[in-house]
Design a protein around this motif. Sequence first.
Motif, PDB file in Angstrom:
ATOM      1  N   GLY A  38      43.055  33.057  -8.886  1.00 42.46           N
ATOM      2  CA  GLY A  38      43.322  33.675  -7.723  1.00 42.46           C
ATOM      3  C   GLY A  38      44.028  33.362  -6.668  1.00 42.46           C
ATOM      4  O   GLY A  38      44.915  31.951  -6.662  1.00 42.46           O
ATOM      5  N   ARG A  40      49.155  42.151  -4.081  1.00 41.15           N
ATOM      6  CA  ARG A  40      47.758  42.850  -3.972  1.00 41.15           C
ATOM      7  C   ARG A  40      47.790  44.278  -3.998  1.00 41.15           C
ATOM      8  O   ARG A  40      48.704  44.881  -3.318  1.00 41.15           O
ATOM      9  CB  ARG A  40      47.550  42.272  -2.334  1.00 41.15           C
ATOM     10  CG  ARG A  40      46.207  42.067  -2.051  1.00 41.15           C
ATOM     11  CD  ARG A  40      45.809  41.643  -0.580  1.00 41.15           C
ATOM     12  NE  ARG A  40      44.819  41.325  -0.359  1.00 41.15           N
ATOM     13  CZ  ARG A  40      44.502  40.655   0.922  1.00 41.15           C
ATOM     14  NH1 ARG A  40      45.319  40.286   1.663  1.00 41.15           N
ATOM     15  NH2 ARG A  40      42.802  40.386   0.854  1.00 41.15           N
ATOM     16  N   HIS A  53      50.910  37.523  -8.076  1.00 37.61           N
ATOM     17  CA  HIS A  53      50.026  38.377  -7.205  1.00 37.61           C
ATOM     18  C   HIS A  53      50.786  39.366  -6.326  1.00 37.61           C
ATOM     19  O   HIS A  53      51.726  38.974  -6.006  1.00 37.61           O
ATOM     20  CB  HIS A  53      49.465  37.323  -6.288  1.00 37.61           C
ATOM     21  CG  HIS A  53      48.507  36.232  -7.092  1.00 37.61           C
ATOM     22  ND1 HIS A  53      47.231  36.511  -7.763  1.00 37.61           N
ATOM     23  CD2 HIS A  53      48.893  35.103  -7.505  1.00 37.61           C
ATOM     24  CE1 HIS A  53      47.032  35.361  -8.166  1.00 37.61           C
ATOM     25  NE2 HIS A  53      47.737  34.478  -8.038  1.00 37.61           N
ATOM     26  N   ASP A  84      46.585  43.566  -7.395  1.00 30.35           N
ATOM     27  CA  ASP A  84      46.755  43.310  -8.559  1.00 30.35           C
ATOM     28  C   ASP A  84      47.302  41.819  -8.695  1.00 30.35           C
ATOM     29  O   ASP A  84      47.949  41.120  -7.826  1.00 30.35           O
ATOM     30  CB  ASP A  84      47.610  44.096  -9.267  1.00 30.35           C
ATOM     31  CG  ASP A  84      46.960  45.507  -9.411  1.00 30.35           C
ATOM     32  OD1 ASP A  84      46.002  45.861  -9.922  1.00 30.35           O
ATOM     33  OD2 ASP A  84      47.664  46.457  -8.818  1.00 30.35           O
ATOM     34  N   SER A  85      46.821  41.271  -9.953  1.00 28.78           N
ATOM     35  CA  SER A  85      47.242  39.979 -10.383  1.00 28.78           C
ATOM     36  C   SER A  85      47.544  39.858 -11.930  1.00 28.78           C
ATOM     37  O   SER A  85      46.874  40.588 -12.535  1.00 28.78           O
ATOM     38  CB  SER A  85      46.279  38.739 -10.026  1.00 28.78           C
ATOM     39  OG  SER A  85      46.179  38.699  -8.706  1.00 28.78           O
ATOM     40  N   SER A 137      52.728  39.465  -1.615  1.00 29.09           N
ATOM     41  CA  SER A 137      52.747  39.035  -2.848  1.00 29.09           C
ATOM     42  C   SER A 137      52.909  37.472  -3.075  1.00 29.09           C
ATOM     43  O   SER A 137      53.321  36.981  -1.824  1.00 29.09           O
ATOM     44  CB  SER A 137      53.848  39.861  -3.259  1.00 29.09           C
ATOM     45  OG  SER A 137      55.208  39.431  -2.690  1.00 29.09           O
ATOM     46  N   GLN A 168      40.019  41.605 -10.640  1.00 25.36           N
ATOM     47  CA  GLN A 168      39.804  40.766  -9.265  1.00 25.36           C
ATOM     48  C   GLN A 168      38.367  40.436  -9.306  1.00 25.36           C
ATOM     49  O   GLN A 168      38.084  39.413  -8.581  1.00 25.36           O
ATOM     50  CB  GLN A 168      40.291  41.671  -8.413  1.00 25.36           C
ATOM     51  CG  GLN A 168      41.692  41.968  -8.338  1.00 25.36           C
ATOM     52  CD  GLN A 168      42.548  40.623  -8.181  1.00 25.36           C
ATOM     53  OE1 GLN A 168      42.188  39.924  -7.359  1.00 25.36           O
ATOM     54  NE2 GLN A 168      43.763  40.630  -8.961  1.00 25.36           N
TER      55      GLN A 168
END
Length: 293
Positions: free
Chosen positions: A171, A128, A126, A130-131, A104, A161
């Motif tokens: 990103g 991971r 972030h 997801d963001s 994260s 993503q």
Amino acid sequence: MTVRRRLGAGLVAAALFTPGLAACNATDAPGGTASPTASGMPTASGMPTASGTAAATGTASPATGDAKQALLASTAAIRDGNFRFTMTGGGSSAEGQVHEPSQSARMKVSIGDSSSDLSMTLDVIHYRPDSWVKVDLGGRAAGSVPGLEKLNLGKYQHLDQTRIKGNRNLGFDFERLDPAGSEVLTQGVTEVRRTGDGAYAGTLDVSKAAEAGSLDANMITALGAQAKAVPFTARVDAQGRLSELVVQVPAAGRQQAQDVRITYSDYGNATAAQKPPADQVVEAPAELYNLFN
């Protein structure tokens, strides 16, 4: 140049600063006179293991090689991916945390202020895989941003993503954990001397440092030959880990001189980023991707 294109010129390298928005902070109304600020900020290869005594002791003027090795080693702890950071430069700022153990990261970015023609704050999370991003655009020129009403929602917008892969604005690459890219910058050291206990000064060749993220490619190009010897100062903590790097970017053309300041803290003690509450999340609209692409 439209506002959308100015924003799309690049906002933050996982966090950094865009020349486009800096230009928007100049007077942009009809008949106004633009006074662009310096573009800049505020994204790692194998290095020696950081030494706990690399820069904690020593004489005021050690051999350049020893100082350079200590500075190069100071970035090794960043690769562990557990730290907090800040970046400032060109009227913009960013702060956040990276927590690789939880996959994260979080970054809060501020560009311009209430007096700017266009200002922006971003809160990017972030976790991971997801963001999310919360956007707040302000200033007199904000009304010219296409789809403004779909962007300033006061909520976190969940990101697709597949649409942000490789996008340095939205990103985050967990294979390259440092948003500022200080390891890339220090590899460009051309001269360095120890100026005190844990303190260094010297010059950097930033001509190939655009991938670092804390220096904008257009800014580097504008520097021309000056990019080969940009002054810097640095500090390391008692364990020899980089705590501050200040790149003293000179004026070039319409670009004003500025200090790009990067700090690191809480090595090994950063916390995981928190996912936004479900009732504060919406799916990101097409307008958001258009703004940053």
